[in-house]
Write an enzyme that holds these catalytic residues in place. Structure first.
Site, PDB file in Angstrom:
ATOM      1  N   PRO A 156     -19.610   3.652  32.238  1.00 50.70           N
ATOM      2  CA  PRO A 156     -18.295   3.153  31.877  1.00 50.70           C
ATOM      3  C   PRO A 156     -17.847   1.913  32.644  1.00 50.70           C
ATOM      4  O   PRO A 156     -18.105   1.784  33.849  1.00 50.70           O
ATOM      5  CB  PRO A 156     -17.356   4.335  32.188  1.00 50.70           C
ATOM      6  N   ASN A 157     -17.205   1.035  31.897  1.00 54.08           N
ATOM      7  CA  ASN A 157     -16.557  -0.187  32.416  1.00 54.08           C
ATOM      8  C   ASN A 157     -17.520  -1.302  32.812  1.00 54.08           C
ATOM      9  O   ASN A 157     -17.080  -2.400  33.143  1.00 54.08           O
ATOM     10  CB  ASN A 157     -15.615   0.141  33.598  1.00 54.08           C
ATOM     11  N   ARG A 186     -13.557  -7.600  35.093  1.00 54.98           N
ATOM     12  CA  ARG A 186     -12.981  -6.583  35.980  1.00 54.98           C
ATOM     13  C   ARG A 186     -13.222  -6.954  37.447  1.00 54.98           C
ATOM     14  O   ARG A 186     -14.304  -7.425  37.809  1.00 54.98           O
ATOM     15  CB  ARG A 186     -13.578  -5.201  35.663  1.00 54.98           C
ATOM     16  N   TYR A 194     -17.214  -7.328  41.630  1.00 56.19           N
ATOM     17  CA  TYR A 194     -18.349  -7.303  40.702  1.00 56.19           C
ATOM     18  C   TYR A 194     -18.839  -8.686  40.270  1.00 56.19           C
ATOM     19  O   TYR A 194     -19.820  -8.789  39.537  1.00 56.19           O
ATOM     20  CB  TYR A 194     -17.987  -6.466  39.468  1.00 56.19           C
ATOM     21  N   ASN A 244     -27.136   2.869  36.090  1.00 52.98           N
ATOM     22  CA  ASN A 244     -25.902   2.655  36.847  1.00 52.98           C
ATOM     23  C   ASN A 244     -24.847   3.488  36.132  1.00 52.98           C
ATOM     24  O   ASN A 244     -24.274   3.041  35.137  1.00 52.98           O
ATOM     25  CB  ASN A 244     -25.513   1.173  36.862  1.00 52.98           C
ATOM     26  N   ALA A 246     -18.586   5.197  37.351  1.00 50.76           N
ATOM     27  CA  ALA A 246     -17.830   6.256  38.039  1.00 50.76           C
ATOM     28  C   ALA A 246     -18.469   7.636  37.865  1.00 50.76           C
ATOM     29  O   ALA A 246     -18.277   8.515  38.714  1.00 50.76           O
ATOM     30  CB  ALA A 246     -16.396   6.267  37.526  1.00 50.76           C
ATOM     31  N   ASP A 286     -28.297  16.541  35.553  1.00 44.90           N
ATOM     32  CA  ASP A 286     -29.163  17.525  34.884  1.00 44.90           C
ATOM     33  C   ASP A 286     -30.050  16.866  33.830  1.00 44.90           C
ATOM     34  O   ASP A 286     -31.218  17.230  33.673  1.00 44.90           O
ATOM     35  CB  ASP A 286     -28.319  18.624  34.204  1.00 44.90           C
ATOM     36  N   GLU A 329     -31.539   4.475  40.678  1.00 46.06           N
ATOM     37  CA  GLU A 329     -30.094   4.295  40.512  1.00 46.06           C
ATOM     38  C   GLU A 329     -29.692   2.949  41.118  1.00 46.06           C
ATOM     39  O   GLU A 329     -30.133   2.611  42.225  1.00 46.06           O
ATOM     40  CB  GLU A 329     -29.351   5.434  41.220  1.00 46.06           C
ATOM     41  N   HIS A 334     -26.356   0.216  41.837  1.00 45.91           N
ATOM     42  CA  HIS A 334     -24.934  -0.124  41.846  1.00 45.91           C
ATOM     43  C   HIS A 334     -24.793  -1.586  42.234  1.00 45.91           C
ATOM     44  O   HIS A 334     -25.449  -2.050  43.182  1.00 45.91           O
ATOM     45  CB  HIS A 334     -24.157   0.742  42.842  1.00 45.91           C
ATOM     46  N   ARG A 337     -17.000   1.079  50.342  1.00 46.07           N
ATOM     47  CA  ARG A 337     -15.774   1.167  49.546  1.00 46.07           C
ATOM     48  C   ARG A 337     -15.059   2.497  49.788  1.00 46.07           C
ATOM     49  O   ARG A 337     -15.302   3.152  50.799  1.00 46.07           O
ATOM     50  CB  ARG A 337     -16.134   0.925  48.070  1.00 46.07           C
TER      51      ARG A 337
HETATM   52  C1  DQA Z   1     -20.461   0.935  40.332  1.00 41.63           C
HETATM   53  C2  DQA Z   1     -19.752   1.635  41.499  1.00 41.63           C
HETATM   54  C3  DQA Z   1     -18.918   2.788  40.994  1.00 41.63           C
HETATM   55  O1  DQA Z   1     -18.253   3.421  42.078  1.00 41.63           O
HETATM   56  C4  DQA Z   1     -17.858   2.300  40.016  1.00 41.63           C
HETATM   57  O2  DQA Z   1     -17.143   3.389  39.486  1.00 41.63           O
HETATM   58  C5  DQA Z   1     -18.434   1.458  38.926  1.00 41.63           C
HETATM   59  C6  DQA Z   1     -19.484   0.490  39.261  1.00 41.63           C
HETATM   60  C7  DQA Z   1     -21.243  -0.329  40.796  1.00 41.63           C
HETATM   61  O3  DQA Z   1     -22.086  -0.783  40.032  1.00 41.63           O
HETATM   62  O4  DQA Z   1     -20.988  -0.848  41.883  1.00 41.63           O
HETATM   63  O5  DQA Z   1     -17.978   1.486  37.784  1.00 41.63           O
HETATM   64  O6  DQA Z   1     -21.397   1.827  39.768  1.00 41.63           O
END
Ligand code: DQA
Length: 148
Positions: free
Chosen positions: A9-10, A17, A22, A73, A76, A86, A97, A99, A106
């Site tokens: 998400p996002n 954003r 970011y 990624n 949240a 799972d 993973e 980020h 943070r």
């Molecule tokens: C994120 C870090 C997460 O805490 C956050 O909710 C995101 C982006 C990152 O890529 O730094 O949406 O995954």
């Protein structure tokens, strides 16, 4: 090697954003940059993004038998999605993973990843370059684990 990137998400709002966290590169530009890097590495790369947990679980399930590596990624969902954890365990595809931000610098609620324990490793804080490192790590893992 066939690799699938899954973004949660996002992440589709990159470039709009919280630019101080970011960066200013748009999601579309980041995808184009990653496709360029994938071509250089001879990786066949697909990229998926969803704001919905169930769609992410569906995409992980559909990856079974189709991809040799995943890069995720979960946004949240990283911090609380046992369903994604799972699903990653269920398909058992080598996963990294990623980020964009350094989640350990943070808010405290971002310090815990429930999904990372289903992954080979985690890369954070290096922006879009983290996905490139993850592709390289999956190539290296595949080479090291190839039979013969
Ligand atoms: C994120 C870090 C997460 O805490 C956050 O909710 C995101 C982006 C990152 O890529 O730094 O949406 O995954």
């Amino acid at each position: 090697m066939k690799i699938l990137i899954i973004n949660g998400p996002n992440l589709n709002l990159l470039g709009k954003r919280e630019k101080e966290i970011y960066g200013t590169m748009s999601y579309e530009d980041m995808c184009a940059y990653l496709q360029e890097k994938a071509a250089e590495l001879s990786v066949h790369l697909d990229i998926f993004q969803s704001n919905l947990e169930g769609e992410i679980v569906d995409r992980i399930q559909a990856a079974y038998g189709q991809y040799e590596g995943l890069i995720i990624n979960p946004g949240a969902y990283t911090h609380y999605s046992i369903a994604i954890y799972d699903a990653l365990l269920a398909v058992n595809i080598p996963t990294i993973e990623v980020h964009l931000s350094n989640i350990y610098k943070r808010e405290e609620f971002r310090h815990k990843s429930v999904t990372a324990a289903a992954c080979l490793g985690q890369i954070c804080g290096l922006g879009a370059y983290g996905y490139v490192l993850a592709m390289q790590a999956l190539l290296n893992y595949q080479a090291a684990n190839r039979e013969g």
